[in-house]
Write an enzyme that holds these catalytic residues in place. Structure first.
Site: not given
Length: 455
Positions: A184, A186, A191, A373, A375, A380
């Site tokens: 999952h 991404k 380089d 979508h 996450k 704090d």
């Protein structure tokens, strides 16, 4: 969203995956910089500088100690971190980095669609391969199951090495077959110096800007003019990129990909900024998810605020307990969750916990007008994370996931501004209102909860 049920038997509950979150005496924190490990004095100077930028409390030191107690990848300094909000900004930055590549491009993604955006990336990668830049792509078998084989053939015909992660077809498996384990992550590395990570897949559903009123994906993008997708990515430069490169190469090796050509995967690290960052990868092969462990630790030690934005929220008992305990000790615990989704089972399974959380004092808001979508988490104001990890059982137990944790108030302020912007575009859910929801919603919640382990 990940596939969920394959006729496998489900466990009744998550194991206790964090062995001990209690603070313990440990050596002084040492940071990794552009020229290797900093001395204790140099590391302390960096940490003191970060602490001075925050409020006149020991909150930063407190979080640093808890973060360091979770054994994992090194804490690196000298990084530049750019917060990318939405697909258009992320794709523009990624595309520019690809065009500037001179040595290699390593890319790992869950979804890679054969649409306008996917084809644009494909043509850019093919062009760089033809220029002598070596391109390597890891694509998840389930996430790309609807992408035609011809799409990947055009890549391999150009010389790009494409590795299918954990093929759906067991006859194609290169290791022990486990259909439920998915990649999952991404990740894009160019380089060995620039990296991108977050929640954004390669798909035209991200073509529209999600903060613009009435925003829609462009005609012909394959999204059927549905609502824009709201997501978040990071662009990183500095010593942390080497840690991300190690994760990519490890996945390639674990999946028994063909030997990679000798390239400059680890150029001499250079100081690119002032951010302190830790790259955290997790996989089901580990005893417990390091991402989950660090998140639970941060929530457990929160003193003022826990601000979470998440696409797929199906909390396990440990996360529920941590959120409730924080709210009951006076911490501002605020969740921004979807009001609409691409997975109704996940959506209703998560809503099943609203009553319990609201009773404990947790504030819940649902984002309007978009498919949420993102996450992200900010605790704090000094502990921030962005990545691919959802707050559900699948991310914590079954998936390969990837997050970056950024420590300090400067980046924290950026994440807080983004959170406030999303909050202003969200609707508050009150306990009284929630308890008046209709019977059909309650039945959907009950049904979805049966499947929550595999969602």
């Amino acid at each position: 969203m990940c596939l969920f049920a394959f006729g496998l038997s489900a466990c009744s509950s998550l194991p206790t995956i964090v062995p001990d979150l209690a603070p313990s005496p440990s050596p002084a924190v040492q940071l990794e910089g552009g020229r290797g490990t900093l001395s204790a004095a140099q590391s302390q100077a960096v940490l003191d500088r970060l602490a001075r930028r925050g409020p006149d409390t020991d909150i930063f030191t407190h979080h640093l100690a808890r973060e360091e107690a979770i054994v994992g990848s090194p804490l690196t300094t000298g990084n530049q971190v750019v917060l990318l909000q939405d697909g258009p900004a992320t794709y523009q930055a990624m595309y520019a980095a690809i065009l500037a590549a001179q040595d290699h491009i390593n890319m790992e993604t869950y979804i890679l669609d054969d649409d306008e955006v996917g084809q644009r990336f494909a043509q850019a990668l093919i062009a760089k391969q033809q220029q002598g830049v070596r391109v390597h792509l890891i694509r998840d078998s389930v996430g790309t199951r609807d992408t035609p084989a011809a799409f990947f053939k055009q890549l391999t015909d150009s010389g790009i090495q494409v590795l299918e992660f954990n093929p759906i077809n067991p006859l194609l498996s290169r290791k022990e077959w486990s259909l439920n384990q998915r990649d999952h992550r991404k990740l894009l590395i160019v380089d060995g110096r620039t990296a991108f990570l977050g929640g954004i897949n390669i798909s035209s559903v991200y073509s529209g800007g999600s903060f613009r009123a009435g925003s829609r994906a462009r005609p012909g993008s394959g999204s059927d003019h549905g609502p824009a997708w709201r997501d978040t990515d990071l662009q990183l430069q500095g010593p942390v990129v080497a840690e991300l490169q190690k994760l990519f190469l490890s996945t390639w090796e674990t999946q028994k990909g063909a030997p990679l050509p000798e390239k400059n995967y680890f150029p001499p690290p250079e100081r690119a900024g002032r951010e302190v960052v830790r790259a955290i990868g997790s996989s089901p092969d580990e005893p417990y998810s390091l991402i989950y462990a660090t998140l639970l630790s941060a929530i457990a030690s929160a003193e003022t605020s826990v601000h979470l934005t998440n696409a797929y929220f199906v909390p396990d008992p440990q996360l529920l307990d941590a959120l409730e305990a924080a709210a009951r000790r006076g911490v501002d615990v605020t969740l921004i969750l979807p009001s609409q989704t691409d997975s109704w089972l996940v959506f209703h399974a998560g809503r099943n916990y609203y009553d319990r959380l609201l009773q404990a004092g947790v504030k819940i808001h649902e984002r309007r007008g978009v498919i949420l979508h993102s996450k992200t988490a900010l605790i704090d104001g000094v502990w921030a994370t962005v990545g691919s990890t959802n707050l559900d059982w699948r991310s914590f137990l079954h998936n390969y996931e990837l997050n970056a944790v950024v420590l300090g108030t400067e980046f924290g302020k950026q994440v807080q501004t983004m959170f406030a912007r999303d909050l202003a575009a969200s609707d508050a859910i009150t306990l009284e209102q929630w308890r008046q929801r209709p019977l059909d919603l309650r039945l959907k919640e009950w049904f979805a909860r049966v499947w929550e382990y595999w969602l």
